[in-house]
Design a protein around this motif. Structure first.
Motif, PDB file in Angstrom:
ATOM      1  N   UNK A  26       0.692  -1.373  -0.035  1.00 54.73           N
ATOM      2  CA  UNK A  26       0.069   0.077   0.152  1.00 54.73           C
ATOM      3  C   UNK A  26       1.077   1.269  -0.075  1.00 54.73           C
ATOM      4  N   UNK A  27       0.322   2.202  -0.230  1.00 46.51           N
ATOM      5  CA  UNK A  27       0.976   3.760  -0.163  1.00 46.51           C
ATOM      6  C   UNK A  27       1.855   3.736   1.164  1.00 46.51           C
ATOM      7  N   UNK A  28       2.963   4.126   1.283  1.00 48.27           N
ATOM      8  CA  UNK A  28       3.915   4.144   2.249  1.00 48.27           C
ATOM      9  C   UNK A  28       3.364   5.550   3.120  1.00 48.27           C
ATOM     10  N   UNK A  29       3.067   5.322   4.408  1.00 46.88           N
ATOM     11  CA  UNK A  29       2.515   6.243   5.235  1.00 46.88           C
ATOM     12  C   UNK A  29       3.340   7.473   5.697  1.00 46.88           C
ATOM     13  N   UNK A  30       3.932   8.160   4.665  1.00 52.97           N
ATOM     14  CA  UNK A  30       5.018   9.197   5.120  1.00 52.97           C
ATOM     15  C   UNK A  30       4.421  10.344   5.746  1.00 52.97           C
ATOM     16  N   UNK A  31       3.045  10.975   5.307  1.00 52.39           N
ATOM     17  CA  UNK A  31       2.516  11.847   6.041  1.00 52.39           C
ATOM     18  C   UNK A  31       1.818  11.423   7.507  1.00 52.39           C
ATOM     19  N   UNK A  32       1.135  10.392   7.393  1.00 56.23           N
ATOM     20  CA  UNK A  32       0.814   9.720   8.722  1.00 56.23           C
ATOM     21  C   UNK A  32       2.148   9.827   9.895  1.00 56.23           C
ATOM     22  N   UNK A  33       3.074   9.330   9.335  1.00 51.62           N
ATOM     23  CA  UNK A  33       4.275   8.865  10.375  1.00 51.62           C
ATOM     24  C   UNK A  33       4.736  10.420  11.072  1.00 51.62           C
ATOM     25  N   UNK A  34       4.795  11.137   9.878  1.00 53.68           N
ATOM     26  CA  UNK A  34       5.191  12.696  10.438  1.00 53.68           C
ATOM     27  C   UNK A  34       4.202  13.582  11.343  1.00 53.68           C
ATOM     28  N   UNK A  35       2.832  13.496  10.954  1.00 52.53           N
ATOM     29  CA  UNK A  35       2.089  13.973  11.591  1.00 52.53           C
ATOM     30  C   UNK A  35       1.781  13.419  12.834  1.00 52.53           C
ATOM     31  N   UNK A  36       1.708  12.073  13.091  1.00 52.04           N
ATOM     32  CA  UNK A  36       1.284  11.380  14.326  1.00 52.04           C
ATOM     33  C   UNK A  36       2.443  11.654  15.248  1.00 52.04           C
ATOM     34  N   UNK A  37       3.775  11.629  14.744  1.00 52.87           N
ATOM     35  CA  UNK A  37       4.705  11.784  15.684  1.00 52.87           C
ATOM     36  C   UNK A  37       4.801  13.206  16.392  1.00 52.87           C
ATOM     37  N   UNK A  38       4.244  14.094  15.400  1.00 56.11           N
ATOM     38  CA  UNK A  38       4.552  15.617  15.956  1.00 56.11           C
ATOM     39  C   UNK A  38       3.380  15.763  16.888  1.00 56.11           C
ATOM     40  N   UNK A  39       2.412  14.850  16.746  1.00 55.77           N
ATOM     41  CA  UNK A  39       1.193  15.447  17.841  1.00 55.77           C
ATOM     42  C   UNK A  39       1.374  14.596  18.934  1.00 55.77           C
ATOM     43  N   UNK A  40       2.414  13.629  19.308  1.00 57.25           N
ATOM     44  CA  UNK A  40       2.722  12.960  20.493  1.00 57.25           C
ATOM     45  C   UNK A  40       3.633  13.617  21.149  1.00 57.25           C
ATOM     46  N   UNK A  41       3.353  13.674  22.530  1.00 56.38           N
ATOM     47  CA  UNK A  41       4.456  14.145  23.503  1.00 56.38           C
ATOM     48  C   UNK A  41       5.479  13.359  23.861  1.00 56.38           C
ATOM     49  N   UNK A  42       6.391  14.135  24.541  1.00 57.69           N
ATOM     50  CA  UNK A  42       7.520  13.305  24.947  1.00 57.69           C
ATOM     51  C   UNK A  42       7.432  12.000  25.757  1.00 57.69           C
ATOM     52  N   UNK A  43       6.366  12.173  26.474  1.00 60.66           N
ATOM     53  CA  UNK A  43       5.937  10.870  27.395  1.00 60.66           C
ATOM     54  C   UNK A  43       5.291   9.817  26.847  1.00 60.66           C
ATOM     55  N   UNK A  44       5.043   9.790  25.372  1.00 57.29           N
ATOM     56  CA  UNK A  44       4.137   9.002  24.720  1.00 57.29           C
ATOM     57  C   UNK A  44       5.267   8.235  23.898  1.00 57.29           C
ATOM     58  N   UNK A  45       4.860   7.025  23.522  1.00 54.18           N
ATOM     59  CA  UNK A  45       5.787   6.235  22.742  1.00 54.18           C
ATOM     60  C   UNK A  45       6.020   6.708  21.301  1.00 54.18           C
ATOM     61  N   UNK A  46       7.067   6.473  20.543  1.00 57.29           N
ATOM     62  CA  UNK A  46       7.189   6.626  18.993  1.00 57.29           C
ATOM     63  C   UNK A  46       6.052   5.971  18.500  1.00 57.29           C
ATOM     64  N   UNK A  47       5.793   6.667  17.229  1.00 53.91           N
ATOM     65  CA  UNK A  47       4.843   5.985  16.158  1.00 53.91           C
ATOM     66  C   UNK A  47       5.690   5.652  15.308  1.00 53.91           C
ATOM     67  N   UNK A  48       5.838   4.221  15.019  1.00 53.99           N
ATOM     68  CA  UNK A  48       6.668   3.354  14.247  1.00 53.99           C
ATOM     69  C   UNK A  48       6.022   2.993  12.929  1.00 53.99           C
ATOM     70  N   UNK A  49       6.670   2.466  12.034  1.00 55.71           N
ATOM     71  CA  UNK A  49       5.736   1.638  10.723  1.00 55.71           C
ATOM     72  C   UNK A  49       5.068   0.536  11.110  1.00 55.71           C
ATOM     73  N   UNK A  50       5.584  -0.233  12.146  1.00 59.02           N
ATOM     74  CA  UNK A  50       4.572  -1.366  12.503  1.00 59.02           C
ATOM     75  C   UNK A  50       3.455  -0.984  13.365  1.00 59.02           C
ATOM     76  N   UNK A  51       3.105   0.266  13.875  1.00 60.49           N
ATOM     77  CA  UNK A  51       2.165   0.765  14.492  1.00 60.49           C
ATOM     78  C   UNK A  51       1.088   1.403  13.491  1.00 60.49           C
TER      79      UNK A  51
END
Length: 1037
Positions: free
Chosen positions: A140-165
């Protein structure tokens, strides 16, 4: 050659290493030296403010030529990075082809820079005769935008948002793309590449595979205008010419068809220049029309004019389109084969091609089993193999010339005038053009001095020559500063890393002596002489008041302290560091060790050994006792722990009671001296006895156990007395403090409920236990030393415990874990820690690996569960992998631990005690360690084995045939010669060699049997047999 029971075990890979070392054949000329990320490195940063992440982004990398290196997927290059081979893919969904791995820049990630791909370094040999890489490419289309956007929305107390997520791998809609590279048995310049892409999804899917061959741009900058070339000379062949590398051929084979017609897939050769697209990036004018991003525009955008119709350039690719019908069927695979060669043959014999790759794979198996012949669980052996292979994949070409970097290039606009003052302005002597061991293949594509020291321990197991070169090169005049400082890393060469170089030098020397039967005294002496300069730099620069108590800055431990230890203290004064002082005592003992080894051959080194002995005593005394009560020491008797202290001079100092790794590092400084060593050097013994007799204050405080002799009349030099050792270990082995299920935490869990804070000038500074990712942006925010487990520092703690055991033996036992009632001597404590660290990676009773954080797919899916990521650090509570995911550098130390203790590591399929472990394996034969893996029966093209010219009759060349020169005519009428017959390219053994191999295998089998029998007997009799095991782990004390 590996020595087992004093028997030489010379595998085919070892023969290649030997030939390379003797310069008979240059087996290492081509290897996996292409970086996985060149963009956003300091070398490529020409900005006015030093913001490397913004100045050269991932998006820009498609169109902008690199100045100092190249990057790619599964890339291979020569040792100077001049010519590169790597791979690109397209799934017909993405906006551009996948030619490099994607990840977040430091500002984009909620925990700093982070790779957002799924790939694994499955296999590699020291000469790169066989390499295997796995890339998992979504359909499927590689989720470049989703990865950038979701990680930007997460705080430093939350886990990273990785490709497997992201769900991109749901329903198995992805490709498993295995990329193999092999060299012919008799020619290191002959490289064979095979790509096998499996459709793991439930439906047919298209895939485009594009092997790239290109030259690093060396001609655009104004220093050397000689331009190499690549041109088509046949329907499936391109010829490259380079003034240093000569002529080579990119020879392609058709691929077996995947569509209803069954027709072969014929590759289409495309050509362009490896030059910047100024129009796309800056709306400027391109000097010529064919630029770096041409293949994206031609394949994805169908822009016919993007590529050179004359079929020539400095960058080429072979476009294989597996898109007939609906594409590749579920469970089926697409296969691409090609050769990079000095010969032109006009076709590929695919059967011979596959035989060569299979033979190199078998030889890789034999090499790794010769490294660790003792039986162990298959899972452990798989982890060790991937760890060592990953370290070899992390060898990368590194190029940096300070003068050209700082002042700019003649053909380019001058850099901003203040740029050279942003960083590294005092390192004008640096001229780097080498293959270096990198900490991580993507996240850290640059060297780090203390990381390299740890890399060299497992590297010495498989390639001691490369390990020694890494250690030696850092002390050469084009690396080491004229003042004696070792460069730290490219973001700031002047930063200070812990002084572990001397330790690594001596450990590497001992590993080679034990495993390979060689003593490289020239290496030991050469590096020792240079380290004398570095030691002097430390003493002059980091002992501010000459008190033998050291500062040092962050020392690689990033955020471990209350304050940023690289900056001036907000409180004023000087930070006296328990870890820095401990490191310097450790440095002294490492230099003492080397001096005594060299003194066996040159007696003048006795005096130098005495110097380091005396310096160690002075540091030990200063760290733990201050005369006349003028100042507090760094030891806190009430807490039974070492702390950093702020000193304002005279009697004014303040301890900061943070229970961290800082207070454990003093244990590193320990050394046992054998009586025979002491007696062998009369001058050294005389000076040592003088201290014992004339410094009763030192001896009475038992700081270095100078008077007390241990087991077998050994002497112990240590910062930590027996009483203090017990007190420190009581905290370290407390599961409510440092001891975790998977190793020793970097900060005590005590600080979870009891954070330590200080208010300074209206600002609060606080340290609390954070087991996972960092909750601050200090030092980039992508590492955390306030709770997680770090492999390298655990490795040194284990070594220290083993040395203490060599002195105290069974007479000193401690409770492990604290409060459990289980008493262990320190040898067993060290073994317990090694097993806990191995449990980060191995499957538990439930089939899960701690590093995978409970991910069902990673733990149980048959296409994922055997593949391992080697993370930078690990959650202090759960063992979850954190930070860089391919940190094979110091996390690769797990390979050495498995080598030392894997035979009795407690796994679900392995008993607990050494005696039952031995019984468990006793009936196994050495032959069991041979893989039962069958060679892949891959489909071949309909033209396999058939000539595309008139050379088909030449394909059956044998060992008795002579090589012949053939003259060929290219499409433009030029003629050129090639070698058309191959002599023993597969590398099968003859009858005599097979007989010798069988005899060697039998000797190794006897050795394994004897070792298991001895382990069983020692455990049954409860003897001191463990001493032999400890000495073995220390590679001969």
């Amino acid at each position: 050659m590996v020595y087992v029971a004093k028997q030489e075990v010379l595998s085919e890979e070892e023969k290649r290493l030997k030939d390379d070392g003797l310069r008979k054949r240059y087996w290492k000329k081509w290897g996996s030296y292409v970086a996985e990320r060149q963009w956003a490195t300091v070398r490529e940063d020409y900005s006015h403010d030093g913001d490397a992440w913004s100045h050269f982004s991932h998006d820009m990398a498609r169109s902008r030529a690199f100045r100092w290196g190249e990057d790619g997927i599964a890339g291979v290059s020569d040792t100077h990075g001049l010519q590169n081979i790597a791979f690109a893919f397209w799934n017909e969904k993405d906006d551009f082809i996948k030619e490099r791995l994607f990840g977040l820049s430091n500002p984009q990630g909620n925990h700093g820079e982070s790779l957002k791909e799924c790939h694994f370094h499955l296999d590699n040999t020291p000469t790169h005769s066989y390499m295997k890489y796995l890339y998992k490419y979504p359909q499927k289309r590689f989720p470049y935008d989703d990865v950038i956007k979701t990680n930007a929305e997460r705080s430093k107390t939350e886990h990273e948002y990785n490709l497997v997520d992201t769900g991109i791998f749901d329903d198995d809609r992805y490709w498993d793309i295995f990329i193999e590279t092999a060299k012919e048995a008799d020619d290191p310049d002959e490289l064979l590449f095979r790509v096998t892409a499996y459709n793991r999804g439930p439906e047919p899917a298209p895939l485009h595979i594009m092997p790239h061959v290109w030259f690093r741009n060396t001609w655009s900058w104004g220093h050397d205008d000689r331009k190499p070339s690549i041109r088509e000379v046949g329907p499936t062949t391109a010829q490259s010419k380079h003034h240093s590398l000569g002529e080579r051929y990119f020879q392609l084979s058709p691929s077996p068809g995947v569509g209803p017609s069954g027709q072969d897939i014929e590759p289409q050769l495309l050509f362009t220049e490896n030059e910047t697209n100024y129009k796309a990036l800056y709306d400027g004018k391109n000097p010529q029309p064919y630029v770096k991003d041409a293949f994206h525009r031609r394949i994805v955008d169908e822009e016919q004019g993007a590529v050179n119709p004359e079929k020539k350039g400095t960058k080429a690719c072979a476009w294989y389109a597996f898109d007939e019908g609906d594409g590749v069927q579920p469970g089926e695979c697409a296969v691409v084969r090609f050769r990079f060669s000095r010969r032109y043959e006009g076709y590929l014999d695919e059967e011979l091609f596959d035989d060569i790759i299979e033979q190199r794979r078998i030889e890789a198996d034999e090499f790794y089993y010769s490294i660790s012949p003792m039986p162990m669980a298959d899972d452990l052996r798989n982890i060790q193999r991937q760890a060592l292979s990953g370290m070899l994949w992390c060898k990368q070409y590194y190029h940096f010339i300070w003068d050209q970097w700082a002042n700019g290039d003649p053909n380019m606009p001058p850099p901003p005038p203040d740029r050279k003052n942003i960083r590294n302005k005092h390192w004008k002597h640096m001229y780097l053009d080498d293959i270096l061991s990198m900490p991580d293949s993507w996240e850290y594509p640059f060297f780090a001095a203390w990381d390299t020291a740890f890399h060299c321990i497992p590297l010495a197991m498989i390639d001691p020559e490369f390990a020694k070169k890494q250690l030696d090169i850092f002390t050469r005049e084009w690396y080491m500063h004229p003042n004696g400082q070792l460069p730290a890393y490219e973001w700031n060469f002047g930063d200070v890393n812990p002084p572990v170089h001397a330790w690594s030098v001596f450990r590497t020397f001992k590993i080679e002596r034990k495993m390979y039967g060689r003593e490289d005294l020239d290496f030991l002496e050469r590096v020792f002489q240079k380290l004398l300069l570095n030691f002097t730099w430390w003493v002059n620069r980091k002992d501010y008041e000459g008190k033998n108590v050291f500062e040092g800055g962050f020392l690689g431990l990033d955020n471990i302290g209350l304050f940023n230890r690289s900056d001036p203290l907000p409180t004023g004064g000087v930070l006296e560091q328990a870890d820095s002082t401990g490191w310097m005592a450790f440095y002294c003992l490492s230099m003492l060790n080397i001096a005594l080894e060299l003194a066996k051959h040159r007696r003048t080194y006795e005096d130098i050994a005495s110097k380091f002995f005396e310096h160690f005593i002075l540091i030990s005394d200063a760290m733990q006792y201050r005369a006349d009560g003028e100042e507090k020491s760094l030891w806190n008797e009430e807490d039974g722990f070492y702390y950093d202290a702020i000193s304002w001079g005279g009697p004014w100092s303040h301890q900061m009671p943070v229970r961290s790794l800082v207070g454990l590092i003093p244990m590193y400084a320990t050394l046992t001296l054998e009586p025979e060593v002491i007696n062998k050097f009369p001058n050294f013994k005389k000076r040592l006895n003088w201290f014992v007799n004339n410094r009763p204050d030192v001896a009475s405080r038992n700081i270095a156990s100078l008077k007390k002799r241990g087991r077998d009349d050994r002497m112990l030099l240590s910062l930590v007395s027996e009483d203090r050792l017990k007190k420190v270990l009581k905290r370290m082995l407390d599961e409510d403090e440092f001891l975790a299920d998977h190793g020793i935490r970097s900060l005590s869990k005590y600080h979870k409920d009891h954070p330590y804070s200080m208010d300074v000038n209206g600002q609060r500074f606080q340290v609390s236990y954070i087991p996972g990712d960092s909750d601050s942006g200090l030092f980039g925010g992508n590492s955390n030393w306030r709770g997680p487990i770090w492999m390298a520092v655990n490795f040194l703690l284990i070594e220290s415990l083993l040395r203490f055991y060599m002195f105290y033996g069974k007479d000193l036992e401690v409770e492990c874990p604290t409060g459990s009632g289980d008493m262990m001597h320190l040898g067993h404590v060290a073994e317990e820690l090694q097993h806990r660290l191995q449990h980060l990676f191995v499957r538990g009773d439930d089939g899960r690996r701690a590093i995978n954080a409970g991910n069902e797919m990673l733990d149980y899916d048959p296409n994922w569960k055997d593949y391992v990521w080697f993370y930078e650090f690990f959650d202090g509570d759960s063992g979850r992998g954190l930070g860089a995911s391919h940190q094979c550098g110091w996390t690769g130390l797990i390979a050495k631990m498995i080598h030392d203790t894997g035979v009795n590591c407690r796994l679900p399929q392995t008993p607990r005690t050494p005696s039952t472990a031995a019984a468990h394996y006793f009936d196994d034969t050495f032959g069991k360690s041979k893989r039962a893996e069958k060679p892949l029966n891959l489909r071949r093209s309909s033209t396999a084995g058939r000539s595309m010219t008139n050379f088909g009759a030449m394909s059956a060349a044998t060992e008795d045939d002579e090589d012949e020169d053939a003259v060929h005519e290219g499409q433009d009428g030029d003629t050129f010669k090639s070698r058309v017959k191959r002599v023993n390219s597969i590398g099968y053994l003859n009858d005599e060699e097979l007989a010798m191999k069988k005899e060697t295998d039998q000797k190794v089998a006897h050795y394994v049997s004897d070792q298991l029998q001895r382990m069983k007997q020692n455990a049954d009799l409860n003897t001191n047999g463990m001493q032999d095991e400890i000495e073995a782990q220390l590679d001969g004390n």
